[in-house]
Design a protein around this motif. Structure first.
Motif, short mmCIF file in Angstrom:
data_model
loop_
_atom_site.label_atom_id
_atom_site.label_comp_id
_atom_site.label_asym_id
_atom_site.label_seq_id
_atom_site.Cartn_x
_atom_site.Cartn_y
_atom_site.Cartn_z
N PRO A 26 0.84 -0.83 -0.29
CA PRO A 26 -0.32 -0.33 -0.17
C PRO A 26 0.45 1.38 0.48
CG PRO A 26 -0.52 -2.04 1.68
CD PRO A 26 0.55 -1.85 0.92
N VAL A 27 0.14 2.33 -0.47
CA VAL A 27 0.53 3.66 -0.51
C VAL A 27 1.60 4.10 0.42
CG1 VAL A 27 0.42 5.84 -0.83
CG2 VAL A 27 -0.30 4.60 -2.47
N SER A 28 0.58 3.78 1.34
CA SER A 28 0.45 4.08 3.37
C SER A 28 1.71 3.57 4.00
CB SER A 28 -0.61 3.93 4.39
OG SER A 28 -0.43 2.82 4.29
N ARG A 29 1.97 2.30 3.75
CA ARG A 29 3.82 1.33 3.87
C ARG A 29 4.47 1.80 3.54
NH1 ARG A 29 4.57 -5.20 3.78
NH2 ARG A 29 5.93 -4.97 4.36
N TRP A 30 4.50 2.23 1.80
CA TRP A 30 5.61 2.71 0.52
C TRP A 30 5.96 3.82 1.99
CZ3 TRP A 30 7.37 6.56 -2.13
CH2 TRP A 30 8.13 6.45 -2.81
N ILE A 31 5.36 4.88 2.30
CA ILE A 31 5.39 6.45 2.90
C ILE A 31 6.26 5.53 4.36
CG2 ILE A 31 4.96 8.39 3.64
CD1 ILE A 31 2.87 8.47 0.92
N ALA A 32 5.54 4.78 4.79
CA ALA A 32 6.69 4.57 6.27
C ALA A 32 7.53 4.18 5.94
CB ALA A 32 5.54 3.48 7.12
N GLU A 33 7.74 3.05 5.40
CA GLU A 33 9.12 2.73 4.83
C GLU A 33 10.12 4.04 3.70
OE1 GLU A 33 8.64 -0.77 2.11
OE2 GLU A 33 7.54 -1.55 3.60
N LEU A 34 10.30 4.59 3.67
CA LEU A 34 11.09 5.79 3.44
C LEU A 34 11.26 6.54 4.51
CD1 LEU A 34 12.35 6.89 0.69
CD2 LEU A 34 10.15 8.76 0.24
N VAL A 35 10.49 7.29 5.39
CA VAL A 35 10.27 7.78 6.69
C VAL A 35 11.17 7.09 7.43
CG1 VAL A 35 9.48 8.64 8.21
CG2 VAL A 35 8.11 9.16 6.00
N ARG A 38 15.34 7.15 5.94
CA ARG A 38 15.50 8.25 6.04
C ARG A 38 15.55 8.65 7.15
NH1 ARG A 38 15.59 11.19 1.03
NH2 ARG A 38 16.00 9.31 -0.77
N THR A 39 14.71 8.37 8.91
CA THR A 39 15.73 9.21 9.58
C THR A 39 16.20 7.69 10.13
OG1 THR A 39 13.12 8.44 10.45
CG2 THR A 39 12.88 10.23 9.75
N ALA A 40 16.24 6.53 9.90
CA ALA A 40 17.18 5.75 11.30
C ALA A 40 19.37 5.89 11.30
CB ALA A 40 17.75 4.54 9.24
N THR A 41 18.79 5.49 12.13
CA THR A 41 20.44 5.94 13.22
C THR A 41 20.75 5.44 13.29
OG1 THR A 41 18.77 5.51 15.06
CG2 THR A 41 18.98 7.48 14.68
N GLU A 42 20.80 4.26 12.62
CA GLU A 42 21.72 2.91 12.15
C GLU A 42 22.23 3.26 10.74
OE1 GLU A 42 20.58 -0.42 13.84
OE2 GLU A 42 20.11 0.43 15.92
N TRP A 43 23.56 2.75 10.97
CA TRP A 43 24.32 2.47 9.44
C TRP A 43 23.16 0.90 8.85
CZ3 TRP A 43 27.09 5.17 7.47
CH2 TRP A 43 27.71 6.18 8.04
N PRO A 44 23.21 1.38 7.53
CA PRO A 44 22.57 0.05 6.32
C PRO A 44 23.07 -1.48 6.75
CG PRO A 44 22.50 1.67 5.75
CD PRO A 44 23.16 2.35 6.48
N ASP A 45 22.37 -2.54 6.58
CA ASP A 45 23.30 -3.67 7.03
C ASP A 45 25.01 -3.70 5.51
OD1 ASP A 45 22.24 -4.67 8.71
OD2 ASP A 45 20.49 -5.47 7.68
N GLU A 46 23.98 -3.07 4.36
CA GLU A 46 25.10 -2.86 3.57
C GLU A 46 26.55 -2.25 3.87
OE1 GLU A 46 21.75 -1.56 3.47
OE2 GLU A 46 20.80 -3.10 2.09
N VAL A 47 26.40 -1.58 5.02
CA VAL A 47 26.98 -0.88 4.98
C VAL A 47 28.22 -1.34 6.12
CG1 VAL A 47 28.61 1.87 6.57
CG2 VAL A 47 26.47 1.82 4.45
N ARG A 48 27.15 -2.31 7.34
CA ARG A 48 28.17 -3.03 8.24
C ARG A 48 28.28 -3.67 8.09
NH1 ARG A 48 23.86 -3.58 12.63
NH2 ARG A 48 22.11 -2.82 10.79
#
Length: 76
Positions: A26-35, A38-48
């Motif tokens: 759903p569009v709401s889930r797509w937006i929630a995932e984007l938020v 973009r507001t994550a406070t940890e490094w993404p798994d790809e970087v770790r």
């Protein structure tokens, strides 16, 4: 759970809906995932996963080795 209202131009709305549809969410889930992304406070798994990828990169002790001793601070 909070609700928000956003205003998008027609082209952006079409792109949003197409992207959500292509992911099958759903569009709401797509937006929630984007938020969340973009507001994550940890490094993404790809970087770790890059940790240790350069075997010749010096460790922390080697990097700090030439810095000398700390100077004792004055009391206030």
């Amino acid at each position: 759970m909070g609700q928000i209202t956003i205003y998008l131009d027609d082209e952006t709305e079409l792109r949003l809906k197409a992207s959500a549809k292509s992911k099958g969410i759903p569009v709401s889930r797509w937006i929630a995932e984007l938020v969340r992304e973009r507001t994550a406070t940890e490094w993404p798994d790809e970087v770790r996963q890059l940790a240790g990828a350069w075997p010749d990169f010096p460790d922390a002790e080697a990097l700090r080795g030439g810095q000398g001793q700390d100077v004792r601070r004055e009391l206030f």
